[in-house]
Design a protein around this motif. Structure first.
Motif, PDB file in Angstrom:
ATOM      1  N   ASP A 193      35.096  44.564 -23.677  1.00 32.16           N
ATOM      2  CA  ASP A 193      36.457  44.856 -24.137  1.00 32.16           C
ATOM      3  C   ASP A 193      37.219  45.676 -23.091  1.00 32.16           C
ATOM      4  O   ASP A 193      36.777  45.840 -21.976  1.00 32.16           O
ATOM      5  N   SER A 194      38.386  46.179 -23.456  1.00 34.72           N
ATOM      6  CA  SER A 194      39.191  46.940 -22.498  1.00 34.72           C
ATOM      7  C   SER A 194      39.039  48.433 -22.779  1.00 34.72           C
ATOM      8  O   SER A 194      38.565  48.832 -23.845  1.00 34.72           O
ATOM      9  N   THR A 195      39.460  49.232 -21.830  1.00 30.46           N
ATOM     10  CA  THR A 195      39.438  50.683 -22.038  1.00 30.46           C
ATOM     11  C   THR A 195      40.198  51.034 -23.312  1.00 30.46           C
ATOM     12  O   THR A 195      39.773  51.899 -24.078  1.00 30.46           O
ATOM     13  N   SER A 196      41.325  50.378 -23.517  1.00 32.60           N
ATOM     14  CA  SER A 196      42.145  50.696 -24.689  1.00 32.60           C
ATOM     15  C   SER A 196      41.375  50.448 -25.982  1.00 32.60           C
ATOM     16  O   SER A 196      41.399  51.266 -26.904  1.00 32.60           O
ATOM     17  N   VAL A 197      40.679  49.305 -26.059  1.00 29.81           N
ATOM     18  CA  VAL A 197      39.891  49.005 -27.259  1.00 29.81           C
ATOM     19  C   VAL A 197      38.751  50.016 -27.406  1.00 29.81           C
ATOM     20  O   VAL A 197      38.490  50.527 -28.505  1.00 29.81           O
ATOM     21  N   GLY A 246      49.895  64.808 -20.512  1.00 32.34           N
ATOM     22  CA  GLY A 246      50.034  64.054 -19.257  1.00 32.34           C
ATOM     23  C   GLY A 246      48.989  62.967 -19.119  1.00 32.34           C
ATOM     24  O   GLY A 246      48.817  62.398 -18.040  1.00 32.34           O
ATOM     25  N   HIS A 247      48.280  62.681 -20.215  1.00 31.06           N
ATOM     26  CA  HIS A 247      47.236  61.656 -20.189  1.00 31.06           C
ATOM     27  C   HIS A 247      47.864  60.292 -19.883  1.00 31.06           C
ATOM     28  O   HIS A 247      49.043  60.062 -20.109  1.00 31.06           O
ATOM     29  N   PHE A 248      47.024  59.364 -19.420  1.00 31.65           N
ATOM     30  CA  PHE A 248      47.455  57.982 -19.192  1.00 31.65           C
ATOM     31  C   PHE A 248      48.088  57.453 -20.491  1.00 31.65           C
ATOM     32  O   PHE A 248      47.603  57.741 -21.584  1.00 31.65           O
ATOM     33  N   PRO A 249      49.186  56.688 -20.374  1.00 33.82           N
ATOM     34  CA  PRO A 249      49.923  56.295 -21.584  1.00 33.82           C
ATOM     35  C   PRO A 249      49.055  55.700 -22.690  1.00 33.82           C
ATOM     36  O   PRO A 249      49.186  56.097 -23.856  1.00 33.82           O
ATOM     37  N   THR A 250      48.174  54.763 -22.357  1.00 27.93           N
ATOM     38  CA  THR A 250      47.405  54.117 -23.426  1.00 27.93           C
ATOM     39  C   THR A 250      46.561  55.147 -24.193  1.00 27.93           C
ATOM     40  O   THR A 250      46.392  55.051 -25.410  1.00 27.93           O
ATOM     41  N   ASP A 251      46.080  56.167 -23.497  1.00 26.05           N
ATOM     42  CA  ASP A 251      45.287  57.215 -24.162  1.00 26.05           C
ATOM     43  C   ASP A 251      46.156  58.005 -25.145  1.00 26.05           C
ATOM     44  O   ASP A 251      45.696  58.388 -26.230  1.00 26.05           O
ATOM     45  N   ARG A 252      47.415  58.237 -24.762  1.00 20.99           N
ATOM     46  CA  ARG A 252      48.324  58.976 -25.660  1.00 20.99           C
ATOM     47  C   ARG A 252      48.726  58.108 -26.849  1.00 20.99           C
ATOM     48  O   ARG A 252      48.711  58.555 -27.993  1.00 20.99           O
ATOM     49  N   TRP A 285      35.812  61.691 -23.351  1.00 18.40           N
ATOM     50  CA  TRP A 285      36.269  61.696 -21.965  1.00 18.40           C
ATOM     51  C   TRP A 285      36.624  60.286 -21.517  1.00 18.40           C
ATOM     52  O   TRP A 285      35.845  59.352 -21.734  1.00 18.40           O
ATOM     53  N   ASP A 286      37.760  60.143 -20.855  1.00 17.28           N
ATOM     54  CA  ASP A 286      38.140  58.872 -20.225  1.00 17.28           C
ATOM     55  C   ASP A 286      37.816  58.974 -18.739  1.00 17.28           C
ATOM     56  O   ASP A 286      38.458  59.748 -18.015  1.00 17.28           O
ATOM     57  N   LEU A 287      36.840  58.198 -18.302  1.00 12.78           N
ATOM     58  CA  LEU A 287      36.299  58.348 -16.945  1.00 12.78           C
ATOM     59  C   LEU A 287      36.871  57.346 -15.949  1.00 12.78           C
ATOM     60  O   LEU A 287      36.314  57.174 -14.855  1.00 12.78           O
ATOM     61  N   CYS A 288      37.971  56.674 -16.306  1.00 15.02           N
ATOM     62  CA  CYS A 288      38.538  55.624 -15.432  1.00 15.02           C
ATOM     63  C   CYS A 288      38.657  56.070 -13.975  1.00 15.02           C
ATOM     64  O   CYS A 288      38.362  55.308 -13.069  1.00 15.02           O
ATOM     65  N   HIS A 289      39.133  57.292 -13.750  1.00 13.78           N
ATOM     66  CA  HIS A 289      39.373  57.750 -12.376  1.00 13.78           C
ATOM     67  C   HIS A 289      38.243  58.604 -11.828  1.00 13.78           C
ATOM     68  O   HIS A 289      38.379  59.200 -10.760  1.00 13.78           O
ATOM     69  N   ALA A 290      37.145  58.675 -12.574  1.00 14.96           N
ATOM     70  CA  ALA A 290      36.049  59.548 -12.137  1.00 14.96           C
ATOM     71  C   ALA A 290      34.768  58.764 -11.845  1.00 14.96           C
ATOM     72  O   ALA A 290      34.108  59.001 -10.829  1.00 14.96           O
ATOM     73  N   GLY A 306      36.206  48.988 -15.818  1.00 16.22           N
ATOM     74  CA  GLY A 306      35.301  48.421 -14.827  1.00 16.22           C
ATOM     75  C   GLY A 306      35.985  48.016 -13.537  1.00 16.22           C
ATOM     76  O   GLY A 306      35.321  47.585 -12.606  1.00 16.22           O
ATOM     77  N   TYR A 307      37.308  48.130 -13.475  1.00 15.80           N
ATOM     78  CA  TYR A 307      38.013  47.512 -12.336  1.00 15.80           C
ATOM     79  C   TYR A 307      38.542  48.485 -11.297  1.00 15.80           C
ATOM     80  O   TYR A 307      39.081  48.062 -10.293  1.00 15.80           O
ATOM     81  N   LYS A 308      38.416  49.796 -11.527  1.00 15.06           N
ATOM     82  CA  LYS A 308      38.903  50.751 -10.510  1.00 15.06           C
ATOM     83  C   LYS A 308      37.767  51.043  -9.525  1.00 15.06           C
ATOM     84  O   LYS A 308      37.429  50.177  -8.734  1.00 15.06           O
ATOM     85  N   PHE A 309      37.151  52.218  -9.625  1.00 15.52           N
ATOM     86  CA  PHE A 309      36.118  52.557  -8.647  1.00 15.52           C
ATOM     87  C   PHE A 309      34.803  51.804  -8.890  1.00 15.52           C
ATOM     88  O   PHE A 309      33.894  51.891  -8.077  1.00 15.52           O
TER      89      PHE A 309
HETATM   90  C1  LIG Z   1      43.401  52.748 -15.832  1.00 11.44           C
HETATM   91  C2  LIG Z   1      43.340  53.588 -17.049  1.00 11.44           C
HETATM   92  C3  LIG Z   1      43.378  53.009 -18.325  1.00 11.44           C
HETATM   93  C4  LIG Z   1      43.563  51.529 -18.483  1.00 11.44           C
HETATM   94  O1  LIG Z   1      43.356  51.057 -19.777  1.00 11.44           O
HETATM   95  P1  LIG Z   1      43.118  49.482 -19.967  1.00 11.44           P
HETATM   96  O2  LIG Z   1      42.907  49.287 -21.407  1.00 11.44           O
HETATM   97  O3  LIG Z   1      41.922  49.140 -19.119  1.00 11.44           O
HETATM   98  O4  LIG Z   1      44.316  48.782 -19.456  1.00 11.44           O
HETATM   99  C5  LIG Z   1      43.259  53.844 -19.429  1.00 11.44           C
HETATM  100  N1  LIG Z   1      43.115  55.183 -19.278  1.00 11.44           N
HETATM  101  C6  LIG Z   1      43.091  55.762 -18.062  1.00 11.44           C
HETATM  102  C7  LIG Z   1      42.917  57.244 -17.936  1.00 11.44           C
HETATM  103  C8  LIG Z   1      43.215  54.988 -16.911  1.00 11.44           C
HETATM  104  O5  LIG Z   1      43.212  55.557 -15.708  1.00 11.44           O
END
Ligand SMILES: *Cc1c(COP(=O)(O)O)cnc(C)c1O
Length: 410
Positions: free
Chosen positions: A100-104, A128-134, A201-206, A226-229
């Motif tokens: 699934d996606s980070t959002s799910v 200041g969190h990433f929009p989808t997290d907020r 914790w959202d580890l996307c950038h870590a 899975g698509y960043k680092f």
């Molecule tokens: C990149 C990123 C996302 C992306 O969410 P998707 O569901 O994969 O589009 C979410 N949260 C953070 C902190 C991110 O850096």
């Protein structure tokens, strides 16, 4: 101490010669003649991926067909790939699932975590969190009759001192996606736990940029992409970590059939599988999962402490380049100079960030920008060189000096 351009040149050469991770660059297929500094948005292509995908498509799908669910390990891929990612997170096997996606996965983690703290009314997240997290924090809070509250990580301790006993869950990212600031995961996790709250914790950038210690820190839930680092390719599956001590009580909001204790029994009612397997939802995206699995082999034999050391060397060097070559032209760094507070990208503020990012791309340096005025330079210690960062700084300087960019409205 001021650095001269020649000194930067010598430093770049010296750092790159001394670089113990230099051989790992060959594990990637990088475009000729381009400087790629956007691996914090989409990691570069690992050389193992085209080979693996070709086998998955032609042999596994084309020839073995439906038998592949068993014979080629398709069915078990979400947990197998989850465990491989877990090694990068400091997570023992059996606690991480990929898909699934980070959002799910965030929806699952936030819903399940808040349900484990009944009676507490606040879901704390970073304003200041990433929009989808907020957005998801607001949505989950709304569905469960809670209130989502924005508290910057730097203010968490004082917030908890007054409201701690009302907080169900604290949902943060270790690295600010705009500024690249790194927060203290240990201190924030401990503060939340002292207040009786759980952490997500959202580890996307870590993940993949530094050693992580989810088990040791006693983290409750974590998600990431899975698509960043991790270099798994566009739209690569995300992952969810749930600490083992929560498995028994874990209630997922999306009880799909693949998370059933007996998925092929096709039973009338949902009975969750034991362990983190219950966080599986529907049929997994096998092509993407197996591409991600192949991509993760770039981390074989990699010491994440070395990755962290080189990442800091790269971002520190780029901050020096920026101070020397770009600050006089109006660029201002918003990334902490203190290495202990820096993730794996540097962000520079400039009023014409959008036009400059485009112009840099036209000159072979690929970065991205975050509205309204930040240029982001991501480094991946497995393939970025100090020389590339100096090149990026020089090209940006030339573009500004020659006014060779458009003033695009932000
Ligand atoms: C990149 C990123 C996302 C992306 O969410 P998707 O569901 O994969 O589009 C979410 N949260 C953070 C902190 C991110 O850096």
């Amino acid at each position: 101490m001021t650095t001269t351009p020649t000194a930067l040149d010598e430093q770049a050469a010296r750092f790159d010669v001394d670089d113990a991770l230099a051989p790992f660059r060959d594990r990637f297929l990088l475009p000729d003649g381009a400087v790629y500094l956007d691996g914090n948005s989409l990691g570069a292509l690992p050389a193992a991926v085209p080979r693996a995908l070709s086998d998955v498509v032609t042999r596994q799908w084309g020839t073995d067909l439906i038998r592949s669910w068993e014979s080629n390990g398709w069915w078990t891929a979400p947990l197998r790939v989850g465990d491989t990612i877990g090694r990068l997170l400091g997570a023992a096997p059996g606690q991480t699932v990929a898909g699934d996606s980070t959002s799910v996965q965030l929806f699952t983690a936030l819903s399940a975590a808040t349900a484990l703290r009944p009676g507490r009314r606040l879901l704390v997240t970073d304003p200041g969190h990433f929009p989808t997290d907020r957005y998801l924090a607001q949505a989950v809070a709304g569905r469960q009759g809670l209130e989502a509250r924005g508290v910057p990580p730097t203010d968490l301790a004082s917030f908890l001192a007054s409201e701690g006993d009302r907080v169900a869950v604290v949902s943060y990212s270790p690295v600010d996606f705009r500024t690249g600031e790194l927060h203290d995961m240990r201190a924030l996790t401990e503060a939340a736990h002292r207040a009786g709250a759980l952490v997500v914790w959202d580890l996307c950038h870590a993940a993949g940029t530094l050693p992580l210690h989810l088990d040791t820190l006693g983290v409750d839930f974590a998600v990431g992409c899975g698509y960043k680092f991790l270099n798994g390719g566009p739209g690569a599956p995300a992952y969810l970590y749930v600490a083992r001590r929560h498995h028994k009580a874990l209630e997922t909001p999306l009880p799909g059939w693949t998370g059933h204790a007996d998925p092929f029994g096709m039973g009338r009612d949902y009975t969750p599988a034991p362990g983190v397997a219950r966080a599986r939802i529907g049929t997994p995206p096998v092509l993407s999962l197996l591409a991600l699995e192949a991509a993760l082999t770039v981390f074989d034999d990699v010491d994440l402490a070395q990755v962290r050391a080189k990442s800091l060397s790269l971002t520190g060097f780029f901050l020096d380049c920026a101070a020397e070559l770009l600050a006089p032209l109006g660029f201002e760094s918003v990334t902490p100079a203190d290495p202990a507070r820096r993730g794996s990208h540097v962000a520079l503020r400039h009023p014409h960030a959008r036009g400059l990012t485009r112009a840099l791309g036209d000159h072979g340096v690929i970065i991205d920008m975050r509205a309204p005025d930040l240029l982001r330079f991501g480094v991946n210690a497995l393939y970025t060189t100090h020389r590339e960062l100096l090149t990026a700084a020089h090209r940006l300087r030339t573009i500004v000096e020659q006014a060779a960019y458009e003033e695009v409205p932000t």
